[in-house]
Each structure stands twice: as structure tokens, then as C-alpha cells.
Design a protein around this motif. Structure first.
Motif, PDB file in Angstrom:
ATOM      1  N   ARG A  18     -10.916 -22.560 -54.524  1.00 57.27           N
ATOM      2  CA  ARG A  18      -9.830 -23.003 -53.659  1.00 57.27           C
ATOM      3  C   ARG A  18      -8.495 -22.457 -54.138  1.00 57.27           C
ATOM      4  O   ARG A  18      -7.657 -22.028 -53.353  1.00 57.27           O
ATOM      5  CB  ARG A  18      -9.773 -24.530 -53.599  1.00 57.27           C
ATOM      6  CG  ARG A  18      -8.969 -25.039 -52.400  1.00 57.27           C
ATOM      7  CD  ARG A  18      -8.665 -26.501 -52.498  1.00 57.27           C
ATOM      8  NE  ARG A  18      -7.571 -26.747 -53.432  1.00 57.27           N
ATOM      9  CZ  ARG A  18      -7.024 -27.949 -53.622  1.00 57.27           C
ATOM     10  NH1 ARG A  18      -7.485 -28.985 -52.979  1.00 57.27           N
ATOM     11  NH2 ARG A  18      -6.036 -28.107 -54.475  1.00 57.27           N
ATOM     12  N   ALA A  19      -8.294 -22.477 -55.468  1.00 60.45           N
ATOM     13  CA  ALA A  19      -7.045 -21.967 -56.023  1.00 60.45           C
ATOM     14  C   ALA A  19      -6.905 -20.471 -55.749  1.00 60.45           C
ATOM     15  O   ALA A  19      -5.833 -19.992 -55.369  1.00 60.45           O
ATOM     16  CB  ALA A  19      -6.991 -22.244 -57.518  1.00 60.45           C
ATOM     17  N   LEU A  20      -7.986 -19.725 -55.942  1.00 66.15           N
ATOM     18  CA  LEU A  20      -7.939 -18.283 -55.691  1.00 66.15           C
ATOM     19  C   LEU A  20      -7.744 -17.991 -54.209  1.00 66.15           C
ATOM     20  O   LEU A  20      -7.024 -17.058 -53.842  1.00 66.15           O
ATOM     21  CB  LEU A  20      -9.219 -17.626 -56.203  1.00 66.15           C
ATOM     22  CG  LEU A  20      -9.375 -17.590 -57.729  1.00 66.15           C
ATOM     23  CD1 LEU A  20     -10.770 -17.123 -58.117  1.00 66.15           C
ATOM     24  CD2 LEU A  20      -8.321 -16.697 -58.355  1.00 66.15           C
ATOM     25  N   SER A  21      -8.366 -18.782 -53.351  1.00 64.45           N
ATOM     26  CA  SER A  21      -8.190 -18.594 -51.908  1.00 64.45           C
ATOM     27  C   SER A  21      -6.746 -18.866 -51.498  1.00 64.45           C
ATOM     28  O   SER A  21      -6.188 -18.166 -50.645  1.00 64.45           O
ATOM     29  CB  SER A  21      -9.138 -19.523 -51.140  1.00 64.45           C
ATOM     30  OG  SER A  21     -10.486 -19.180 -51.391  1.00 64.45           O
ATOM     31  N   ALA A  22      -6.142 -19.886 -52.117  1.00 61.82           N
ATOM     32  CA  ALA A  22      -4.744 -20.189 -51.821  1.00 61.82           C
ATOM     33  C   ALA A  22      -3.846 -19.033 -52.248  1.00 61.82           C
ATOM     34  O   ALA A  22      -2.899 -18.667 -51.538  1.00 61.82           O
ATOM     35  CB  ALA A  22      -4.331 -21.483 -52.508  1.00 61.82           C
ATOM     36  N   MET A  23      -4.130 -18.436 -53.419  1.00 60.95           N
ATOM     37  CA  MET A  23      -3.340 -17.306 -53.881  1.00 60.95           C
ATOM     38  C   MET A  23      -3.502 -16.121 -52.937  1.00 60.95           C
ATOM     39  O   MET A  23      -2.527 -15.454 -52.594  1.00 60.95           O
ATOM     40  CB  MET A  23      -3.752 -16.911 -55.300  1.00 60.95           C
ATOM     41  CG  MET A  23      -2.937 -15.750 -55.864  1.00 60.95           C
ATOM     42  SD  MET A  23      -3.264 -15.430 -57.617  1.00 60.95           S
ATOM     43  CE  MET A  23      -4.966 -14.824 -57.514  1.00 60.95           C
ATOM     44  N   ALA A  24      -4.722 -15.864 -52.514  1.00 60.50           N
ATOM     45  CA  ALA A  24      -4.962 -14.755 -51.593  1.00 60.50           C
ATOM     46  C   ALA A  24      -4.217 -14.959 -50.278  1.00 60.50           C
ATOM     47  O   ALA A  24      -3.595 -14.029 -49.745  1.00 60.50           O
ATOM     48  CB  ALA A  24      -6.466 -14.607 -51.337  1.00 60.50           C
ATOM     49  N   ALA A  25      -4.262 -16.175 -49.745  1.00 61.18           N
ATOM     50  CA  ALA A  25      -3.569 -16.467 -48.487  1.00 61.18           C
ATOM     51  C   ALA A  25      -2.068 -16.289 -48.633  1.00 61.18           C
ATOM     52  O   ALA A  25      -1.391 -15.772 -47.726  1.00 61.18           O
ATOM     53  CB  ALA A  25      -3.907 -17.887 -48.029  1.00 61.18           C
TER      54      ALA A  25
END
Length: 224
Positions: A18-25
């Protein structure tokens, strides 16, 4: 990149994706929607280094880091340059008055955004205590920051350019404080310098405003 008040869920292995997805977004939205441009300046650190050494000698329990120095000088420069303290959304501009900033804090496996309410009016003691709370992600702060501050100097990175978080107008990237040779009055000497780069949203800010901001950072470094 997540706000500090969303950090708890990212601390567990289950929160990593979730943290990595938030960074990507965040990165996608930033580079897609914000027209970045960049300006870099080498600032002299001689006075700031001497001030910091003197402060730390007198305050062994409340040391000031170079990052602390840069955050306060950047906030002070933002207050001096209201052109950078303008938000843009859906074709509308809004002038802000408080020199709120947001710290980009390393927190594996990603980075977190820790808002810091306008520190310009604080004493150094109060400011350093506020910085410790912010970087430890312990106290979410009510703030509307338009300037993000990212520091990779502690990793010996000489210079880099930071992305602008979608909620911000600019991002200051701070490199390593280092010695480099310089010619002064015809003599070769070592000079203590740091490369700082401001990424700015060209829908809001022009090159002159960015140059003035960087000049004022140097002014405040020399005025500690």
C-alpha cells in the motif's frame, strides 16, 4: 508518498504494498500534472556551519543538524517570497500567508510527508523540538504546506532534483555540505558549500521568483 498521519499502516509488512502504491500514485500525478522546472545554486555554508557548531556546543541535549538549519531558512525564504506561496487548482490561484512546509521523511519502504506549521516565529529551542516531533512522525500537524523539503545530504548525495507533491507548488532538494576548491582574491582555498535545487510548478512560479527564493536562502544562512 504518504502523509505522516497515514504512516501507521505502512509500518507492517502487510502495509508495504500500500505504501509503495501510494508513492507510485503520487509520482505519476506529480509528473503528469505539474510542469516542473529546476534551478540550482551553490550556497556558502561557512557562517551556518560556525553558528551550528557554537549552538551545539552550548546545547548538548538539543543539537541542530544541517537539515534543521535549511528547513528554517527555507521557511523564512518562503515568507519573503509570497509568489511561491500560491496554490493552483482547477484554473484558480490562492495566495497563502503562513510559511508552512512539508518534510519528506525516509520511512522504508517508501517516503512520508510530514507537514510543519509555519516555524518562522518560533525560538530555536521550540523549532528544534517541533522538528524532532515531525521527523519522528509522532504528531500530525494542521498545515497547508506549498513547499516540500527533501534532504539527501546525509547520504553524501551532491545534488538532485525532487518531484513536487501534487499538493505543493515547489520542492527544495538539499545535497551534501562539502568542501570544494574556490579561487578567492587570486588564491586557491577550500570553501564549505551545499548545492540546493528548487523544483517549481511553472503554472505558478517563474524563474525570477525561484532565483529570488534561492538568494534569500543564502541570506538567511548568513543571518543565523
Amino acid at each position: 508518498i504518504e502523509r505522516a498521519d497515514q504512516a501507521a499502516a505502512a509500518l507492517s509488512p502487510a502495509g508495504d504494498n500500500r505504501a509503495l502504491s501510494a508513492m507510485a500514485a503520487t509520482v505519476i500525478a506529480s509528473k503528469r500534472d505539474i510542469p516542473h522546472f529546476y534551478a540550482t545554486a551553490d550556497v556558502s555554508m561557512a557562517h551556518a556551519a560556525a553558528w551550528r557548531a557554537g549552538w551545539n556546543e552550548k546545547h548538548p541535549d538539543l543539537h541542530a543538524t544541517y537539515n534543521d538549519v535549511f528547513v528554517l531558512c527555507a521557511a523564512s525564504s518562503l515568507r519573503d517570497n509570497p509568489r511561491l506561496n500560491v496554490s493552483y487548482s482547477n484554473g484558480r490561484y490562492k495566495q497563502h500567508s503562513a510559511a508552512d512546509v512539508v518534510l519528506v521523511v525516509a520511512h522504508e519502504p517508501t517516503m512520508l510527508l510530514a507537514p510543519l506549521a509555519d516555524p518562522c516565529a518560533l525560538s530555536w529551542e521550540a523549532f528544534l523540538q517541533t522538528m524532532r516531533r515531525a521527523t519522528q512522525l509522532s504528531t500530525p500537524t494542521a498545515a497547508e504546506p506549498l513547499l516540500a523539503i527533501s534532504n539527501l545530504g546525509m547520504f553524501r548525495v551532491k545534488q538532485f532534483a525532487a518531484i513536487i507533491p501534487p499538493s505543493c507548488t515547489s520542492a527544495l532538494a538539499i545535497g551534501a555540505v562539502r568542501e570544494q576548491p574556490a579561487v578567492k582574491t587570486g588564491k586557491l582555498e577550500n570553501e564549505l558549500v551545499c548545492s540546493i535545487t528548487l523544483s517549481a510548478d511553472h503554472r505558478v512560479v517563474d524563474g525570477v521568483a525561484v532565483a529570488r527564493f534561492l538568494e534569500r536562502v543564502q541570506f538567511h544562512l548568513n543571518s543565523l
